[in-house]
Design an enzyme around this catalytic site. Structure first.
Site, PDB file in Angstrom:
ATOM      1  N   ASP A  96       0.850  -1.357  -0.038  1.00 35.04           N
ATOM      2  CA  ASP A  96      -0.135  -0.037   0.107  1.00 35.04           C
ATOM      3  C   ASP A  96       0.833   1.240  -0.120  1.00 35.04           C
ATOM      4  OD1 ASP A  96       1.203  -0.030   2.626  1.00 35.04           O
ATOM      5  OD2 ASP A  96      -0.640  -0.520   3.639  1.00 35.04           O
ATOM      6  N   GLU A 132      -2.121   5.240   2.729  1.00 35.39           N
ATOM      7  CA  GLU A 132      -2.262   3.697   2.499  1.00 35.39           C
ATOM      8  C   GLU A 132      -3.688   2.853   2.193  1.00 35.39           C
ATOM      9  OE1 GLU A 132      -0.686   5.069   4.910  1.00 35.39           O
ATOM     10  OE2 GLU A 132       1.540   4.877   4.537  1.00 35.39           O
ATOM     11  N   HIS A 205       5.889   5.514  12.844  1.00 38.96           N
ATOM     12  CA  HIS A 205       6.403   6.335  11.825  1.00 38.96           C
ATOM     13  C   HIS A 205       5.232   6.846  10.955  1.00 38.96           C
ATOM     14  CE1 HIS A 205       5.613   2.611   9.649  1.00 38.96           C
ATOM     15  NE2 HIS A 205       5.555   3.290   8.668  1.00 38.96           N
ATOM     16  N   ARG A 207       2.448   8.614   8.776  1.00 40.41           N
ATOM     17  CA  ARG A 207       2.418   9.922   8.112  1.00 40.41           C
ATOM     18  C   ARG A 207       1.405  10.723   8.946  1.00 40.41           C
ATOM     19  NH1 ARG A 207       4.048  12.252   3.018  1.00 40.41           N
ATOM     20  NH2 ARG A 207       5.515  10.627   2.637  1.00 40.41           N
ATOM     21  N   HIS A 238      12.935   5.594  12.979  1.00 42.09           N
ATOM     22  CA  HIS A 238      12.933   5.812  11.467  1.00 42.09           C
ATOM     23  C   HIS A 238      13.539   7.002  10.965  1.00 42.09           C
ATOM     24  CE1 HIS A 238      10.612   6.648   7.633  1.00 42.09           C
ATOM     25  NE2 HIS A 238      10.041   5.273   7.779  1.00 42.09           N
TER      26      HIS A 238
END
Ligand code: UD1
Ligand code: UDP
Length: 365
Positions: A96, A132, A205, A207, A238
């Site tokens: 994704d 995603e 992590h 977004r 990350h």
């Protein structure tokens, strides 16, 4: 000889596609090409090194602080040229990410069949995870082969009226990878440091959580660590600078929290195997933890992995600091709850997903 091109660009796609690359190459009846977009750089290269995969093409698109527009445009420009030259019989994409969506769309525009590995995962909330959920729905809608990891993902696709003849339940290739990485004799200085405590492994992590939301999540975790002297936290941070800023602000300066560089996948899987529990907003880790019997508090508002929740390993705690504080403290305190979550189960497959996918391609291409 049929031409298969596998396209991927980030760490999790690589972990899940490398076993498939090896399996396809081992058959000898395909011309297998690997194209990495380089959406990630160091974190992608770490995986390629562990699995010893050398890509045939590298679009090298990563830029610091890249936007979704940057990724989408740069992948499509690079792949258009490559696909026009090589005309593969099938383009295989995974999951994704924006690499997956951009690659699938490029193949679709050029009339090249698309195979989607890890098809059918859904939250049905188009903004969570973002982007995603959109990417995977869009990829599924233009794919000719839908490789669903579980019966749940197959049922999602059937409910959306996807062609039943093109849906194959294969298991998740992440379990293929996991079978090759976890070793009983693994050792590491960070694990030695944590050996006198309960080790909590942390990753974050997403977004949609960057910035204030993530700082709130970390501050709740810090509070629990301060109150529980018998735990130590390892957080391989990350490489996204926004994640690193939040981690430094909220979690640095505590002698029982180690903020370290991203681990290669062999190390990470063994750290997970050695841990007491995991806190994460990652997708892939939610699939690995059940088979290792490690309780996971999922730091997200939605999950597309209901199998792990049903198995008892995963608990969706959300992103509210109060909820995270409460659930994390409770799991550390309540042995019965902990025991119930730490049974090893295997909803994501038996480690032969890649074999099944290549068998299908041999038969159907
Ligand atoms: C991407 C995927 C996400 C996946 C995640 C796995 C999209 C939109 N997001 O998110 O679905 O869960 O990968 O980790 O496709 N960076 C480096 N070096 C690296 C990797 C990243 O420096 O090796 C930094 C760069 O500054 C980059 C930033 O991290 O701009 C963000 O990377 P990006 O791929 O845009 O997003 P992720 O959050 O990693
Ligand atoms: N992982 C890794 N090193 C780390 C952290 C995670 O190799 O330091 C692995 C982990 O085992 C899993 C994958 O990376 O297979 C998950 O990637 P990530 O959380 O970045 O992405 P997501 O799965 O959320 O898309």
């Amino acid at each position: 000889m049929k031409k298969i091109t596998l396209i991927f660009g980030t760490r999790p796609e690589a972990i899940k596609m490398c076993p498939l690359v090896s399996e396809a190459r081992s058959r000898g009846d395909f011309d297998v090409k690997v194209c990495i977009t380089g959406q990630h750089r160091q974190m992608l290269d770490q995986v390629l090194d562990v699995f010893d995969i050398r890509p045939d093409h590298d679009l090298s698109i990563m830029q610091m602080g890249q936007t979704l527009f940057d990724i989408q445009q740069r992948v499509m420009d690079g792949l258009k040229e490559l696909f026009e030259k090589e005309r593969p019989d099938i383009a295989l994409v995974h999951g994704d990410t924006t690499t997956s969506f951009a690659a699938a769309l490029t193949a679709f525009y050029l009339g090249i069949p698309v195979g989607h590995v890890e098809a059918g995962l859904r939250t049905y909330n188009i903004r969570s995870p973002f982007p995603e959920e959109f990417n995977r729905q869009a990829v599924d809608s233009i794919s000719d082969f839908l490789f669903a990891p579980t019966g749940v993902s197959r049922d999602n696709l059937l409910r959306e009226n996807k062609n039943a003849d093109r849906i194959y339940v294969t298991g998740n290739t992440v379990i293929d990878a996991l079978k090759t990485t976890v070793r009983p004799d693994y050792s590491h200085p960070h694990l030695d440091w944590a050996s006198d405590s309960r080790l909590v492994l942390l990753t974050a992590h997403r977004r949609e959580n960057l910035g204030e939301k993530m700082r709130g999540m970390f501050s709740a975790i810090r509070r629990v660590v301060d109150e529980n002297p018998d735990i130590k936290v390892i957080y391989p941070v990350h490489l996204n600078p926004l994640v690193r800023d939040s981690a430094a602000q909220e979690l640095a300066g505590c002698d029982r929290i180690r903020l370290i560089e991203p681990l290669d996948v062999l190390a990470f899987h063994n750290f997970m195997a050695a841990s007491y529990m995991v806190l994460t907003d990652s997708g892939g880790i939610q699939e690995e933890a059940p088979s290792l019997g490690k309780p996971v508090l999922v730091l997200r508002d939605t999950t597309e992995r209901p199998e792990g929740v049903a198995a008892g390993t995963l608990k969706l705690v959300g992103t509210d600091p109060g909820d995270i504080y409460r659930e994390f403290s409770e799991l550390l305190r309540n042995q019965e709850k902990y025991n119930a979550m730490s049974r090893a189960v295997n909803p994501y497959g038996d480690g032969f997903a890649s074999k099944r996918i290549v068998d299908i391609l041999e038969r159907e291409l």
